[in-house]
Every structure is written in C-alpha cells, then in structure tokens.
Design a protein around this motif. Structure first.
Motif, PDB file in Angstrom:
ATOM      1  N   VAL A  11       0.854  -1.181   0.000  1.00  0.00           N
ATOM      2  CA  VAL A  11       0.000   0.000   0.000  1.00  0.00           C
ATOM      3  C   VAL A  11       0.891   1.232   0.000  1.00  0.00           C
ATOM      4  O   VAL A  11       1.822   1.332   0.795  1.00  0.00           O
ATOM      5  N   ARG A  12       0.592   2.194  -0.900  1.00  0.00           N
ATOM      6  CA  ARG A  12       1.478   3.356  -1.028  1.00  0.00           C
ATOM      7  C   ARG A  12       0.684   4.659  -1.014  1.00  0.00           C
ATOM      8  O   ARG A  12      -0.442   4.721  -1.504  1.00  0.00           O
ATOM      9  N   TYR A  13       1.351   5.664  -0.434  1.00  0.00           N
ATOM     10  CA  TYR A  13       0.819   7.027  -0.426  1.00  0.00           C
ATOM     11  C   TYR A  13       1.668   7.877  -1.373  1.00  0.00           C
ATOM     12  O   TYR A  13       2.905   7.880  -1.274  1.00  0.00           O
ATOM     13  N   LEU A  14       1.014   8.593  -2.277  1.00  0.00           N
ATOM     14  CA  LEU A  14       1.705   9.540  -3.159  1.00  0.00           C
ATOM     15  C   LEU A  14       1.201  10.941  -2.843  1.00  0.00           C
ATOM     16  O   LEU A  14      -0.004  11.205  -2.904  1.00  0.00           O
ATOM     17  N   VAL A  15       2.123  11.834  -2.506  1.00  0.00           N
ATOM     18  CA  VAL A  15       1.781  13.216  -2.188  1.00  0.00           C
ATOM     19  C   VAL A  15       2.156  14.099  -3.377  1.00  0.00           C
ATOM     20  O   VAL A  15       3.329  14.145  -3.767  1.00  0.00           O
ATOM     21  N   ILE A  16       1.184  14.787  -3.960  1.00  0.00           N
ATOM     22  CA  ILE A  16       1.441  15.761  -5.030  1.00  0.00           C
ATOM     23  C   ILE A  16       1.499  17.133  -4.364  1.00  0.00           C
ATOM     24  O   ILE A  16       0.489  17.624  -3.859  1.00  0.00           O
ATOM     25  N   HIS A  17       2.678  17.726  -4.357  1.00  0.00           N
ATOM     26  CA  HIS A  17       2.933  18.928  -3.562  1.00  0.00           C
ATOM     27  C   HIS A  17       3.267  20.104  -4.470  1.00  0.00           C
ATOM     28  O   HIS A  17       3.995  19.958  -5.449  1.00  0.00           O
ATOM     29  N   THR A 127      -3.191  15.541  -2.582  1.00  0.00           N
ATOM     30  CA  THR A 127      -2.704  16.808  -3.127  1.00  0.00           C
ATOM     31  C   THR A 127      -2.710  17.837  -1.998  1.00  0.00           C
ATOM     32  O   THR A 127      -3.663  17.908  -1.219  1.00  0.00           O
ATOM     33  N   THR A 128      -1.652  18.595  -1.894  1.00  0.00           N
ATOM     34  CA  THR A 128      -1.556  19.581  -0.819  1.00  0.00           C
ATOM     35  C   THR A 128      -0.533  20.645  -1.168  1.00  0.00           C
ATOM     36  O   THR A 128       0.431  20.396  -1.883  1.00  0.00           O
ATOM     37  N   ARG A 129      -0.768  21.845  -0.656  1.00  0.00           N
ATOM     38  CA  ARG A 129       0.213  22.915  -0.775  1.00  0.00           C
ATOM     39  C   ARG A 129       1.080  22.984   0.478  1.00  0.00           C
ATOM     40  O   ARG A 129       1.994  23.793   0.558  1.00  0.00           O
ATOM     41  N   ASP A 130       0.780  22.153   1.475  1.00  0.00           N
ATOM     42  CA  ASP A 130       1.463  22.211   2.765  1.00  0.00           C
ATOM     43  C   ASP A 130       1.735  20.789   3.245  1.00  0.00           C
ATOM     44  O   ASP A 130       0.814  20.044   3.545  1.00  0.00           O
ATOM     45  N   THR A 131       3.006  20.406   3.316  1.00  0.00           N
ATOM     46  CA  THR A 131       3.350  19.053   3.786  1.00  0.00           C
ATOM     47  C   THR A 131       3.800  19.049   5.245  1.00  0.00           C
ATOM     48  O   THR A 131       4.310  18.037   5.728  1.00  0.00           O
ATOM     49  N   ASN A 132       3.641  20.157   5.935  1.00  0.00           N
ATOM     50  CA  ASN A 132       4.129  20.233   7.316  1.00  0.00           C
ATOM     51  C   ASN A 132       3.444  19.220   8.231  1.00  0.00           C
ATOM     52  O   ASN A 132       4.034  18.795   9.228  1.00  0.00           O
ATOM     53  N   PHE A 133       2.224  18.846   7.930  1.00  0.00           N
ATOM     54  CA  PHE A 133       1.497  17.931   8.812  1.00  0.00           C
ATOM     55  C   PHE A 133       1.840  16.469   8.548  1.00  0.00           C
ATOM     56  O   PHE A 133       1.423  15.579   9.291  1.00  0.00           O
ATOM     57  N   LEU A 134       2.616  16.206   7.499  1.00  0.00           N
ATOM     58  CA  LEU A 134       2.990  14.838   7.169  1.00  0.00           C
ATOM     59  C   LEU A 134       4.381  14.514   7.719  1.00  0.00           C
ATOM     60  O   LEU A 134       5.251  15.392   7.767  1.00  0.00           O
ATOM     61  N   GLN A 156       6.980  16.670  -6.545  1.00  0.00           N
ATOM     62  CA  GLN A 156       7.018  18.133  -6.470  1.00  0.00           C
ATOM     63  C   GLN A 156       6.602  18.729  -7.810  1.00  0.00           C
ATOM     64  O   GLN A 156       7.260  18.511  -8.826  1.00  0.00           O
ATOM     65  N   MET A 157       5.506  19.477  -7.815  1.00  0.00           N
ATOM     66  CA  MET A 157       5.028  20.101  -9.039  1.00  0.00           C
ATOM     67  C   MET A 157       5.959  21.229  -9.469  1.00  0.00           C
ATOM     68  O   MET A 157       6.486  21.963  -8.636  1.00  0.00           O
ATOM     69  N   ARG A 158       6.165  21.367 -10.752  1.00  0.00           N
ATOM     70  CA  ARG A 158       7.002  22.426 -11.307  1.00  0.00           C
ATOM     71  C   ARG A 158       6.172  23.324 -12.215  1.00  0.00           C
ATOM     72  O   ARG A 158       5.114  22.937 -12.714  1.00  0.00           O
ATOM     73  N   GLU A 159       6.706  24.530 -12.467  1.00  0.00           N
ATOM     74  CA  GLU A 159       6.029  25.443 -13.387  1.00  0.00           C
ATOM     75  C   GLU A 159       6.058  24.867 -14.798  1.00  0.00           C
ATOM     76  O   GLU A 159       6.937  24.087 -15.155  1.00  0.00           O
ATOM     77  N   THR A 284       8.823  26.347   3.048  1.00  0.00           N
ATOM     78  CA  THR A 284       9.203  25.448   1.965  1.00  0.00           C
ATOM     79  C   THR A 284       8.157  24.376   1.761  1.00  0.00           C
ATOM     80  O   THR A 284       7.768  24.065   0.634  1.00  0.00           O
ATOM     81  N   ARG A 285       7.683  23.819   2.849  1.00  0.00           N
ATOM     82  CA  ARG A 285       6.701  22.747   2.749  1.00  0.00           C
ATOM     83  C   ARG A 285       5.337  23.245   2.295  1.00  0.00           C
ATOM     84  O   ARG A 285       4.487  22.454   1.880  1.00  0.00           O
ATOM     85  N   MET A 286       5.139  24.554   2.393  1.00  0.00           N
ATOM     86  CA  MET A 286       3.896  25.135   1.877  1.00  0.00           C
ATOM     87  C   MET A 286       4.082  25.650   0.453  1.00  0.00           C
ATOM     88  O   MET A 286       3.209  26.337  -0.085  1.00  0.00           O
ATOM     89  N   SER A 287       5.213  25.324  -0.157  1.00  0.00           N
ATOM     90  CA  SER A 287       5.516  25.714  -1.541  1.00  0.00           C
ATOM     91  C   SER A 287       5.551  27.221  -1.731  1.00  0.00           C
ATOM     92  O   SER A 287       5.338  27.719  -2.836  1.00  0.00           O
ATOM     93  N   LEU A 288       5.840  27.962  -0.666  1.00  0.00           N
ATOM     94  CA  LEU A 288       5.934  29.416  -0.778  1.00  0.00           C
ATOM     95  C   LEU A 288       7.340  29.860  -1.152  1.00  0.00           C
ATOM     96  O   LEU A 288       7.537  30.942  -1.693  1.00  0.00           O
TER      97      LEU A 288
END
Length: 987
Positions: A11-17, A127-134, A156-159, A284-288
C-alpha cells in the motif's frame, strides 16, 4: 507514474505537492482517470480542506465509503464510527483514493491514516500545498529534492515549460494552440508575467478572450503593476495560514532576499526573536519558497503577492508601509523626511546618481532593520540612530565615512561590496564594535589587511571573496573568533599562466591562527598561493567542509588530515596534489571528495575506508587504475573519471551496489572489456564510456533495471552491443557497432555496408534520445517510434530526400542534431513536428535548403560551418523563436526576417563575412559579437539596431564556449545537483 509503482503489492501514499494554482488537482484527476479501472474501488474526494470545515469530515467518510462500495450506506454517527467502517470494509480491497487539497493531520487520520486499513496494491493520492502535517524528512525538504519517507512518496510540481504555457494560455485566450501573429508579441509578454503558473494562464487567458487590442494592452499594464486578483486570492490562502513571524519572513524574502544565502538570513531573523530554522521549513513545505544551493528562491507571482500585501498596507502613502523596495520611492521618502516608524526596510541602490544621506533624513526611521546602499556617504551626527538596524549592505562604500557617532550596536549582518577599503578605515569602529554581529561578507573590497576582530567575538561567518592574493594579510585577531563556524577566503581570479611564470606572488601560508579555530565547521581557502597546509589543520575536529579549490601551488596534504573525523566534503579541484596520505582512509564520515584536474597518479589502498563516500571526482587525473579496495565504497553513488588515464574498470566495480553514475568518457587509455560484474550495479542510471577503446560490453548489462543513459560514442573498437535494458531512455553508439545478442545473426553495424532494416533488434520501449555515429543515413529505417531527440554524427554519404521522408513516422521527434557531417548540402523534407534543429561542426557544408518544410521549427542553431554561404527559406519559418548562427565565416548575408513575428532572439557570433544585419520585427532582440562588417552602416545609412555583448564576463564567456562546444548528448545528466563535484568541466 513510476512513484505509484503499480506493480508492487504494498500500500502506497503519493503526495502531489506544490503552490496554489500550479495544477495539483488537474494532475491528480488525470492519473485517477488513467488508472482507476485497475482497482476494485475508487473515490476522488475534492477540496477536502473546505469540505471538512465545521466538522463535516463525517460527510467525507460517507462519500468515501459510498463511492468505493457502490451503494448507499447506513448513517454514520461520528468520525470514529466512520474510521471503523473504512478499516473493516476496505482491508481486503485494492482501492484508489484521492484526497484533494488536504491540509491537516486530522483530515488524513480520519480518512486514510494507516496502510493496514486497505488491501494490497492500494494507492492513496494526496494533493496539498502544505506538507508540514505529514511525517516527511526535514533534511530532504530543505534541500529541495524529491521527498520521501518510508510511507510517503512526494512528487514536487514544477512550473510549466514555456511552450506548454503558451499552449494553455492560447487555448483560453484564442481557443486555439498558438496566437495570431498580430498578438504574438503581447501574448509572449503576458505569458511571461504568469511565470508558468497554470492558474494564472487560465484566468488571464480567459479574461482576454474576444477582447479588443486596447483591452489587451491595458491588461498588460495592470499586470506589470498588480497581478490578477483571482490569482492573488488563490495564492493568498497559503499566506493566511502562516503565523505572524512566518509572514514577516515571507514578506522579507518577497521584497528583498530572493537569491540570498539562507544562513546569512538565519542570523538576522534569529536576532529578531523569530525561529528561522523551523519557519523556513514551514514556508518550503507550503511551496511558498524553494531552497536551491542553500539560497532562497520564490516564484514570481508569490513575490508579487508579497509585495502587493505590503502595498496594501497603505495604497496611497508609501511612508506608512513596512518595506520600500523601489529605490525611487524609498529615496523620495528619505529625502523629503516623510519616514515613519512603520518602515523596517529600505533599498537605495541603482539610483541615477549617488546620494549622501544625513542623520536628519534617517532620524524618522527608528524601526529600520534592513538597509541597502550603493555609493554615497553618511553625513553628520548619527548618535542614537539606526539602533534597530540588523542588516547593512553597502556597494561601493566610501573610503572615509563622514558620519560621526555612528555605532550600530545591534547589527547582525554586514555586507560590503566593490569597495576600496584602506587599512585604517574609520568605518570599522562603527560596525565591528558589536557583540551581536554574526556575519561579515566582504566581496571585492581589495583589503590589504583584515580588520581587528577583537570587538565582534560572536562572529559566526567571515567571507573575504575576490581579494588580491598578493596583498591580503590575515591579522592575528582572527584567532579570537572562537565561535566562528564558516571562514571563506577566495582570491580574485588570476590567469593560470601567470602563476607558473616569473611573476612573483607572496607565498600564502595558512596562519596557525586559522588552525586555532577549533569550532570552525567550514573552511574555504580557494585560489591561494600556498604549497602546503599546516599540520595543525588536523586539530580542527569540528571541520565538515574543507575546500582548497584552485590552490595551484598546493602539492601535498599533511598526514594529520586524517584526524578530521567530522569532515563531509573535501575539494581539491585544480590543485597540484600528487598523492593522498594514507590517513585519508580515516575520514569515515566523508561524503564528497573532488580530486578533479589534480596531478594524482594513484589512490591509496586505504581509500576503501571511506565508508560514507557518495561522490568521487577523478576527472583529468593521472590515475591509471583503481585499487581493489574501491569496492568497499558501498555507499558511492557517483564516480567521475572523464579524461583520466584509467586503463580498465576493475571487477571490484561490481561491489558498488548504490552507484548511480559511472562516467569514463574521453579516457583514451580505457581498453578491452567492461567486466561482467557491472551487471550487479542495480542502482546504475548513467554509464558513459564515450571516446574510449572499450571493445566489449557484457550481456549482463541488460540486468541494469534502472539504467537510463548509455553512451558509447567514438568507441571505434566496439563491435557489438548486447540486448539493452528496457529502462533505457538515452543511447549513444557508433558506426560499426551492431545491436543485439550474440545469438542473433548480426555481424554488421551502422555503416555503408549495413542496413538497420536487416537488424533483429528490440529497441527499449522508453528510448527518447538516440545519438548515432553514422556515415550513411540511408541505413536508418527502423528507428524507435518513441524518439524525441535524434543526433547524427560523422555523416559522409549524402542525405537524400527519402531519408527525411522515412523519419515521418517518428511522431514525437522534436529535436534533430547533425554534428560533424561531411556534406556540401543538406536538404530537409517533411519533418512537420520538428521544433529544434542544430547543425554543427560541418566544415564542408555549403548550403542548407528545404527549411520551408519545417513548419513547426522554433529553434535553429548553425555553428562552426566555415564554408556555409547560404541558408535557404529561413524567412519562411513562421514558428521560429530563436536563431543562433556562430562561427560561420563564409556567410555574407541573410534574408529579411521581418515577417517572423515569433522570433524573439537572434544571435550572430563570429560571422566575419556577414555584411548586413537582417531586418527583424520589433519584438526581436539581436545580439551580435565578433562580426566586424556589421559595424558599418546599412545601404540606406540607417544605424543598425544591435545590442553588442562585449560586456560578457570572462567566466560567462568560458561557459558559453563550453556550451557551444558540446552537443545535445555530449554529457550525462547528473541527478545529485547539490554535490560540489558535479561541475560541467571541459575534458
């Protein structure tokens, strides 16, 4: 998709940040739609952050159960009941779940907290803009590399790339894939303002659909002042989630510190009672923000968001805002004495003329904590002023400070640049009498002697960058800096021939005073004229980084170097070290060692003791063989030996189970067989032996399941390549080399006597780049359909029309390079999807024709074709955006390019016979260098519109030269970008 690893039963978790509006949800939907049919049940929970407000998490649990089980469930009374239902009903099901816009642990814990809630093969996408809680490792996040923990894989999403950005914008603004030529220029400008953010491209594009040209122009003007409000509102969600101190740090970065070193800022923010270490991680974890090479970076639209937030503090009166980054506005506020206690930061640089500032002008700025000046002086009595200042940066500061009673007691960071500072400079007393001073950074300040540091004993960082190695003297007071962590003394660049001739430099020896700094963690003495290190260097027990790069007289290291048990990085690049002491093997924690371009002839057997070594650079050394103990470097990931004297790869190479990059290109003495043990390198991604005398590749190479790049260019002795691993994406090999296993009926390679259609070969399914040394292109008929990039080298037989026609089935082919082709004419035909074309080092080439058949061509490069006199149909390339012509000494004229409305860049370098600069559209920016005949006027006497590039710095010229000398496939991609030794060195 590889992060999902669908073939694995766990079982796997994928985080799109990523930041807001970058397309996380869109990507999740695409993946969900592609793979949902392969699961027993699936559910897409949209906008979890909003949906869970007001205790509505139970409703999300109901939706999750209903969608996966395909029936309406009984009522769930509370979230605990919902958790038990999820665990009981899903534990034997292979499910696909998307949790969109998650932002708290509580949401996650009540929907998908444990892997044992789900059946084997399940995949949970977040999907999240903030990974601090993980629970994601902190160090990886700070270094801006793909993150993962045991449970979570992070994408990590890129432009968007500019071509994709244009496509998305045009779909919304014009309902087609590209702009009409009358809107090409303004579309390009607006797309640039969006900086690759999909949300901005969609919002702005949609607002312009069917609007007048005047409306477009007004919109661009507004965007230059303030970004689109819809975009800002979306981005501002992340800002509003921050705590007060984190908001201050975000605004500081947005207004002043993009590109600044993180460590310097750490001390300033810490002095303000912030918690920068943890706060920066949060941002950083909030992609700011991003951290690249320890410097803080920020997306342009996030920068604009921060500055807009500051502007709205008082839209009408800048004096009431906290930060003034526009120099003209800041100057007006200071000179008109309109300053207020609200102002905490000022930037007064790049003004039309230098200004002297008086104490009266600064008297109204009691809260000022950041000040950047350029030139000018401080005048009059500054008693009790600038007491809150924490950061002072001064370009071209005066050789004599005119202020009196100036004592900046709370200064934390002092940066002086491009200044002539005399030995007894009166400014030292104003800045250094300070127990809070943590950072001194002096760049190109031409010091004759370091100042007295005895009044700033809490200093942590001292950088002397760009000084003259002949004159600088290190004063003894440096030994008093017992708390110093980082010391950098970097000489101004000096041409190497001067160092080896009679020109005299005073011998720079490392003063014992430096070696007395027992708590120093980083020591960089680069470009110094020293022959050896003092043996007391071994007493610096806390040292983690030692760089002696460019110390051209350094010939040996003391045996005591082995005492540096904390050392992580040792950089000896461009020194004259001839041997390493045996004690080098005692550096058990060493992770990176750079011996490139040294005189070393052999590695000691104790090298095997470097159990933690990740990267080893032996480029251009005189080493002929690797010791058997090399196999004990079990953590080694990168081994670079390009241009060295190495003769063979030892069997022990197969013990390096973590090796990812093995590069031995241009090793002219490397002969014979690659050992079969190479098949054990299960982590290998890049193998490059181009330009060697390797004659055999073992069949075990197909066991390298992660191999992506394989290069055998210019390996003239190589007769056959065995069956290749299916993971391969980039392949380079030469004429006379056959492909296939020994059991196949192949005895011929690519050449005049062989045809590719006769091969019994299975191309790797993911192959997208292929470079072939091929004298007869007529043999190329069965190339892999997945190709995106094709490079042909050393072509001698004429390229006939059928060749290009036969490439039409390569639907994905977007780049074509013809390198060192011995032809007089090349005529192109029917390559409708080609975007980039490069023709280089083809000395016999006289004419390029048929370019009108390349309807989608966007980039054209022609270089080092000395006989070329004509490029036909170039004026018909309506999609062309970039044109580079370099070192084509016979070409005399180019046709008018004025109708190429998409052309943005025109580079003409070293075309000695070129008589006229072609007409171009107003949107194009020509760059001309080394074209002497273009210095004259055109026939009608009009002045040529040329932007000359003589101001390119020597370092940039060298980089440009190296770039031009290399082909698209000349060097491997090195994936660990942070490592010091991964430099693009010419070998």
């Amino acid at each position: 998709m590889h992060l999902l690893d669908e073939g694995f039963p766990d079982v796997r978790y994928l985080v799109i940040h990523g930041m807001g509006g970058i397309g996380k949800t869109t990507l999740a939907k695409v993946v969900f739609n592609q793979i949902s049919s392969r699961f027993h049940g699936c559910s897409f929970l949209s906008n979890v952050r909003e949906a869970s407000k007001g205790g509505n998490i139970v409703q999300l649990q109901r939706q999750l159960l209903s969608e996966i089980l395909n029936f309406k469930l009984v009522e769930i009374s509370d979230s605990d009941v919902g958790i038990n239902q999820i665990k009981r009903r899903f534990r034997d099901k292979k499910v696909l779940i998307v949790l969109d816009d998650l932002n708290t642990w509580d949401q996650f814990a009540k929907l998908a907290e444990k892997r044992d809630w789900f059946g084997q093969g399940s995949r949970i996408i977040i999907t999240t803009r903030d990974t601090n809680f993980l629970p994601i490792e902190e160090e990886n996040q700070e270094n801006s590399v793909p993150l993962h923990s045991e449970e979570f894989k992070v994408y990590q999403m890129r432009e968007l790339h500019r071509c994709h950005a244009q496509h998305l914008f045009c779909r919304h603004a014009f309902r087609m894939d590209s702009p009409p030529h009358d809107y090409a220029d303004i579309s390009c400008d607006i797309i640039c303002k969006a900086s690759g953010l999909p949300l901005a491209l969609e919002v702005i594009g949609s607002s312009l659909y069917c609007k007048s040209e005047r409306f477009w122009i007004d919109t661009l003007k507004k965007l230059n002042l303030v970004p689109k409000q819809d975009v800002l509102d979306k981005l501002k969600i992340s800002f509003e989630m921050l705590e007060d101190a984190q908001r201050e740090i975000f605004l500081d970065i947005a207004c002043y510190f993009i590109g600044e070193e993180r460590t310097h800022l750490h001390y300033m923010w810490k002095a303000l009672d912030f918690f920068p270490r943890s706060d920066v991680i949060v941002l950083t974890r909030m992609s700011l923000i991003k951290i690249v090479n320890d410097r803080l970076l920020m997306h342009d639209l996030l920068r604009d968001l921060g500055r807009e937030i500051v502007r709205l503090e008082d839209p009408k009166f800048p004096k009431n805002r906290s930060r003034l980054w526009c120099p003209k506005v800041a100057l007006d506020v200071v000179q008109t004495r309109k300053g207020t206690e609200n102002i905490i930061a000022l930037k007064l640089i790049r003004l039309s003329k230098e200004h002297d500032f008086t104490s009266d002008e600064f008297s109204r700025l009691p809260s000022l904590r950041f000040l950047e000046l350029e030139g000018g002086n401080l005048v009059a009595d500054f008693k009790n002023l600038l007491s809150s200042l924490r950061w002072l940066s001064w370009h071209r500061c005066p050789s004599k400070l005119q202020a009196v009673n100036l004592y900046i007691w709370n200064l934390t960071v002092l940066k002086l640049l491009d200044s002539n500072i005399p030995e007894n400079w009166n400014g030292w007393g104003s800045f250094l009498v300070n127990h809070d001073l943590k950072v001194i950074h002096l760049m190109r300040c031409h010091l004759s002697r370091t100042p007295d540091f005895s009044t700033c004993l809490n200093l942590k960082i001292l950088v002397l960058d760009g000084h003259c190695p002949k004159s600088v003297q290190i004063g003894s007071s440096i030994s008093k800096l017992e708390r110093l962590k980082h010391l950098e003394i970097i000489a101004a660049q000096v041409q190497l021939p001067r160092l080896s001739t009679g020109f005299h430099f005073d011998l720079f020896t490392v003063p014992p005073a430096i070696c007395d700094l027992k708590y120093l963690s980083s020591l960089k003495l680069e470009g110094q004229c020293m022959r050896e290190l003092h043996p007391s260097i071994g007493e610096m027990a806390c040292l983690t980084c030692l760089s002696l790069r460019g110390c051209h007289r350094l010939r040996k290291l003391p045996e005591s170097i082995g005492k540096l048990r904390s050392l992580l990085l040792l950089n000896l690049l461009y020194t004259r070290i001839k041997e390493l002491p045996d004690s080098i093997g005692e550096l058990k924690r060493l992770e990176e060692m750079n011996l490139g371009f040294t005189q070393i002839r052999e590695l000691p057997s104790t090298i095997g003791g470097l159990k933690s070594l990740l990267a080893l650079n032996l480029q251009r050394t005189k080493i002929t063989e690797l010791p058997p103990s090399i196999g004990y470097l079990i953590r080694l990931e990168c081994l670079l030996m390009a241009g060295s004297k190495i003769k063979e790869l030892p069997k022990a190479i197969g013990m390096l189970e973590n090796l990812k990059v093995l590069e031995s290109r241009n090793c002219k003495n490397l002969d014979g067989e690659i050992p079969s043990e190479i098949g054990r390198l299960s982590s290998l991604e890049v193998l490059d032996v181009s330009g060697s005398k390797v004659s055999r590749v073992p069949t075990t190479i197909n066991q390298l399941a992660r191999l992506q790049e394989l290069r055998f260019g210019d390996c003239h002795k190589l007769e056959r390549l065995p069956q290749l691993p299916t993971s391969l994406k980039v392949l380079c090999f030469g004429a006379g080399t056959a492909l296939g296993s020994p059991g196949q009926t192949l005895s011929k390679g690519i050449g005049k006597s062989a045809k590719l259609e006769d091969w019994n070969i299975t191309w790797p399914p993911q192959l997208w780049a292929l470079s072939i040394y091929c004298d007869d292109p007529r043999s190329l008929k069965r190339l892999p359909s997945s190709l995106s990039l094709l490079e042909l080298r050393d072509v001698q037989s004429p390229i006939k029309q059928p060749f290009f026609s036969n490439l039409r089935y390569l639907k994905h082919l977007s780049r074509l390079t013809l390198f060192r082709c011995w032809l007089k004419e090349i005529e192109f035909d029917q390559l409708e999807n080609l975007h980039c074309l490069s023709v280089a080092e083809s000395e016999s080439l006289v004419r390029l024709s048929g370019l009108s058949n390349l309807g989608k061509l966007e980039e054209l490069t022609v270089r080092s074709c000395s006989q070329l006199i004509e490029i036909q149909d170039i004026e018909e390339l309506q999609s062309l955006k970039e044109l580079l012509i370099r070192k084509c000494s016979s070409i005399k004229r180019l046709p008018s390019l004025s109708k190429l409305y998409k052309l943005r860049t025109l580079h003409l370098f070293n075309c000695e016979s070129l008589q006229y600069l072609p007409d171009v559209s107003n949107a194009c920016h020509p760059s001309v260098h080394g074209c002497p005949m273009l210095g004259e006027s055109s026939d009608d006497g009009c002045e040529l519109r040329v932007r000359f590039t003589q101001s390119i710095k020597p370092k940039e010229q060298k980089e440009l030269k190296q770039l031009a000398a290399s082909s698209l496939l000349s060097a491997p991609r090195l994936h660990r970008k942070g490592l010091l030794i991964y430099q693009n060195l010419e070998v």
